[in-house]
Design an enzyme around this catalytic site. Structure first.
Site, mmCIF file in Angstrom:
data_model
loop_
_atom_site.group_PDB
_atom_site.id
_atom_site.type_symbol
_atom_site.label_atom_id
_atom_site.label_comp_id
_atom_site.label_asym_id
_atom_site.label_seq_id
_atom_site.Cartn_x
_atom_site.Cartn_y
_atom_site.Cartn_z
ATOM 1 C CG ASP A 130 2.937 -10.883 -3.791
ATOM 2 O OD1 ASP A 130 3.809 -10.246 -3.156
ATOM 3 O OD2 ASP A 130 2.491 -11.977 -3.419
ATOM 4 C CG ASN A 163 2.141 -4.869 2.973
ATOM 5 O OD1 ASN A 163 1.633 -4.437 1.940
ATOM 6 N ND2 ASN A 163 2.404 -6.168 3.120
#
Ligand code: IPE
Ligand code: IPE
Ligand code: MG
Length: 239
Positions: free
Chosen positions: A17, A65
């Site tokens: 991330d 996502n």
């Protein structure tokens, strides 16, 4: 602190991330961060044998996502195709066996073909087991597993009395993999965002502030060192 006899993390799973923030801090588009992130993957995979890591699982794209802008999603899909095309040769030569987990149904056929080919091509490799989670969500995986299991019950192939915590995971995407010893998340967020929900029941977690494009092999080695000094109890009392 008592240590278990084998204190090395053999299966490390990483929530990569911070790519977007890395780029934004430099006034660049988010996709630039994703490209830098893909470069980091190469360095980290290469570092695994020396660090004693036989299994590396990386979260590349979650079932959530898709909520990002069309530009970012399309850019990521292009990046995945490019990564596979460009890296296939080196991955094969370096002994890396690649597997993908996640639901392929929603992915474009050209990408799925590349994924299937890479899995087939590297199936004989044994040095590092790299698993890429793409369109992966832990809840989605458990639900898909339950669906397949229900089909087997309906077809008379499985007796419901045989369903337990040893037989159920055979229906998960990760059925051939050991559970992760350590789950790392970069970028300072302390959440798991639907990653390996079943498999990480007893994993150690490490949340670090480093953004994924800054995650060097030295940072990786440091994380693994810290894991080595943790005590894993698995519900028992240390003797
Ligand atoms: C992780 O980086 C990569 C993917 C989710 C594909 P992010 O894109 O989430 O980066 P941040 O969290 O916005 O910085
Ligand atoms: C998790 O990161 C997914 C990947 C790293 C691929 P996100 O950035 O998508 O997670 P949230 O939205 O911060 O929970
Ligand atoms: Mg993020």
């Amino acid at each position: 602190m008592t240590k278990t006899s084998d204190s090395r993390a053999r299966h490390v799973a990483i929530i990569m991330d911070g790519n977007g923030r890395w780029a934004q801090m430099r006034g660049r588009p988010r996709l630039v961060g994703h490209h830098m992130g893909a470069k980091r993957v190469k360095e980290i995979v290469r570092a695994c044998p020396d660090l004693g890591v036989s299994h590396l699982t990386i979260f590349a794209f979650s079932t959530e996502n898709w909520k990002r802008t069309q530009t970012e999603v399309a850019g990521l899909m292009r990046l995945f195709k490019r990564y596979i095309r460009r890296e296939a040769h080196d991955l094969l030569a370096e002994g890396v066996r690649v597997r993908f987990i996640g639901d392929r149904v929603k992915l474009e056929p050209a990408l799925v073909d590349l994924m299937d080919n890479l899995e087939l091509m590297t199936a004989g490799n044994t040095k590092v087991n790299l698993t890429i989670a793409l369109n992966y969500g832990g809840r989605d995986e458990v639900a898909r597993a339950a669906r397949r299991l229900a089909h087997d019950v309906a077809a008379g192939k499985l007796d419901p009395r045989q369903i337990n915590d040893e037989t159920f995971p055979k229906y998960l995407d990760t059925y051939v993999l050991p559970d992760p010893d350590l789950v790392v998340r970069t970028s300072g967020e302390a959440r798991i965002s639907n990653f390996l929900l079943w498999q990480s029941a007893y994993a150690e977690y490490e949340f670090i502030d480093t953004l994924w494009p800054d995650f060097t092999k030295e940072v990786f080695a440091g994380v693994l060192d810290r894991f080595g000094s943790r005590e894993r109890r698995f519900g028992a009392v240390p003797v």
